[in-house]
Design a protein around this motif. Structure first.
Motif, PDB file in Angstrom:
ATOM      1  N   LEU A  59      40.914  13.820 -19.392  1.00  0.00           N
ATOM      2  CA  LEU A  59      42.126  14.021 -20.187  1.00  0.00           C
ATOM      3  C   LEU A  59      42.398  15.492 -20.452  1.00  0.00           C
ATOM      4  CD1 LEU A  59      41.870  11.076 -22.722  1.00  0.00           C
ATOM      5  CD2 LEU A  59      43.524  11.353 -20.873  1.00  0.00           C
ATOM      6  N   ILE A  60      41.344  16.262 -20.683  1.00  0.00           N
ATOM      7  CA  ILE A  60      41.519  17.705 -20.885  1.00  0.00           C
ATOM      8  C   ILE A  60      42.107  18.321 -19.620  1.00  0.00           C
ATOM      9  CG2 ILE A  60      40.285  19.893 -21.196  1.00  0.00           C
ATOM     10  CD1 ILE A  60      38.406  18.318 -23.117  1.00  0.00           C
ATOM     11  N   GLY A  61      41.598  17.910 -18.469  1.00  0.00           N
ATOM     12  CA  GLY A  61      42.123  18.410 -17.208  1.00  0.00           C
ATOM     13  C   GLY A  61      43.567  18.009 -16.990  1.00  0.00           C
ATOM     14  N   LEU A  62      43.896  16.770 -17.290  1.00  0.00           N
ATOM     15  CA  LEU A  62      45.265  16.289 -17.122  1.00  0.00           C
ATOM     16  C   LEU A  62      46.234  16.988 -18.065  1.00  0.00           C
ATOM     17  CD1 LEU A  62      44.625  12.454 -16.752  1.00  0.00           C
ATOM     18  CD2 LEU A  62      45.329  14.031 -14.942  1.00  0.00           C
ATOM     19  N   ALA A  63      45.746  17.413 -19.224  1.00  0.00           N
ATOM     20  CA  ALA A  63      46.600  18.051 -20.216  1.00  0.00           C
ATOM     21  C   ALA A  63      46.831  19.531 -19.934  1.00  0.00           C
ATOM     22  CB  ALA A  63      46.002  17.872 -21.612  1.00  0.00           C
ATOM     23  N   ALA A  64      46.020  20.125 -19.054  1.00  0.00           N
ATOM     24  CA  ALA A  64      46.180  21.543 -18.726  1.00  0.00           C
ATOM     25  C   ALA A  64      47.530  21.766 -18.055  1.00  0.00           C
ATOM     26  CB  ALA A  64      45.052  21.989 -17.801  1.00  0.00           C
ATOM     27  N   HIS A  65      48.057  22.957 -18.215  1.00  0.00           N
ATOM     28  CA  HIS A  65      49.342  23.283 -17.613  1.00  0.00           C
ATOM     29  C   HIS A  65      49.184  24.008 -16.282  1.00  0.00           C
ATOM     30  CE1 HIS A  65      51.673  21.972 -21.079  1.00  0.00           C
ATOM     31  NE2 HIS A  65      50.730  22.518 -21.819  1.00  0.00           N
ATOM     32  N   THR A  66      47.965  24.271 -15.871  1.00  0.00           N
ATOM     33  CA  THR A  66      47.724  24.955 -14.603  1.00  0.00           C
ATOM     34  C   THR A  66      47.856  23.978 -13.444  1.00  0.00           C
ATOM     35  OG1 THR A  66      45.355  24.520 -14.830  1.00  0.00           O
ATOM     36  CG2 THR A  66      46.163  26.635 -15.648  1.00  0.00           C
ATOM     37  N   ALA A  67      48.073  24.519 -12.262  1.00  0.00           N
ATOM     38  CA  ALA A  67      48.176  23.676 -11.072  1.00  0.00           C
ATOM     39  C   ALA A  67      46.830  23.007 -10.814  1.00  0.00           C
ATOM     40  CB  ALA A  67      48.582  24.515  -9.874  1.00  0.00           C
ATOM     41  N   PRO A  68      46.825  21.756 -10.392  1.00  0.00           N
ATOM     42  CA  PRO A  68      45.560  21.074 -10.112  1.00  0.00           C
ATOM     43  C   PRO A  68      44.867  21.681  -8.892  1.00  0.00           C
ATOM     44  CG  PRO A  68      47.414  19.690  -9.491  1.00  0.00           C
ATOM     45  CD  PRO A  68      47.973  20.901 -10.153  1.00  0.00           C
ATOM     46  N   VAL A  69      43.547  21.679  -8.912  1.00  0.00           N
ATOM     47  CA  VAL A  69      42.755  22.226  -7.809  1.00  0.00           C
ATOM     48  C   VAL A  69      42.760  21.262  -6.629  1.00  0.00           C
ATOM     49  CG1 VAL A  69      40.451  23.008  -7.137  1.00  0.00           C
ATOM     50  CG2 VAL A  69      41.315  23.514  -9.422  1.00  0.00           C
ATOM     51  N   THR A  70      42.698  19.973  -6.927  1.00  0.00           N
ATOM     52  CA  THR A  70      42.718  18.944  -5.888  1.00  0.00           C
ATOM     53  C   THR A  70      44.007  18.133  -6.029  1.00  0.00           C
ATOM     54  OG1 THR A  70      41.507  17.402  -7.305  1.00  0.00           O
ATOM     55  CG2 THR A  70      40.188  18.773  -5.824  1.00  0.00           C
ATOM     56  N   PRO A  71      44.454  17.500  -4.952  1.00  0.00           N
ATOM     57  CA  PRO A  71      45.675  16.684  -5.046  1.00  0.00           C
ATOM     58  C   PRO A  71      45.528  15.567  -6.079  1.00  0.00           C
ATOM     59  CG  PRO A  71      45.030  17.003  -2.753  1.00  0.00           C
ATOM     60  CD  PRO A  71      43.897  17.519  -3.601  1.00  0.00           C
ATOM     61  N   LEU A  72      46.616  15.270  -6.744  1.00  0.00           N
ATOM     62  CA  LEU A  72      46.628  14.201  -7.746  1.00  0.00           C
ATOM     63  C   LEU A  72      46.814  12.853  -7.065  1.00  0.00           C
ATOM     64  CD1 LEU A  72      49.057  15.826 -10.324  1.00  0.00           C
ATOM     65  CD2 LEU A  72      46.597  15.548 -10.609  1.00  0.00           C
ATOM     66  N   SER A  73      46.149  11.839  -7.593  1.00  0.00           N
ATOM     67  CA  SER A  73      46.425  10.470  -7.161  1.00  0.00           C
ATOM     68  C   SER A  73      47.724  10.034  -7.833  1.00  0.00           C
ATOM     69  CB  SER A  73      45.290   9.538  -7.577  1.00  0.00           C
ATOM     70  OG  SER A  73      45.259   9.410  -8.991  1.00  0.00           O
ATOM     71  N   ALA A  74      48.312   8.965  -7.367  1.00  0.00           N
ATOM     72  CA  ALA A  74      49.537   8.464  -7.990  1.00  0.00           C
ATOM     73  C   ALA A  74      49.278   8.085  -9.452  1.00  0.00           C
ATOM     74  CB  ALA A  74      50.086   7.276  -7.213  1.00  0.00           C
TER      75      ALA A  74
END
Length: 65
Positions: free
Chosen positions: A8-23
């Motif tokens: 959840l902390i990762g999902l809440a970050a405003h930075t671009a994700p390091v790995t592609p997001l799942s749907a």
């Protein structure tokens, strides 16, 4: 889907994700970042791209992102 606190902390970050997001993760990011404009929030922009590519949403061509 249940997420750990670290997820959840990762999902809440405003930075671009390091790995592609799942749907599923992209849907959660869109929920968590609903107040963020996609043009200003790299994570929401990545989630939007993922959901468009998956065919989950179709952007309105008359609206600005």
């Amino acid at each position: 889907m249940r997420y750990s606190l670290l997820d959840l902390i990762g999902l809440a970050a405003h930075t671009a994700p390091v790995t592609p997001l799942s749907a599923d993760s992209a849907h959660e990011v869109m929920r968590l970042h609903r107040e963020c404009p996609a043009r200003e929030c790299p994570r929401k922009a990545a989630a939007l791209r993922t959901l468009v590519a998956a065919g989950c949403i179709t952007p309105d061509s008359s609206r600005r992102r």
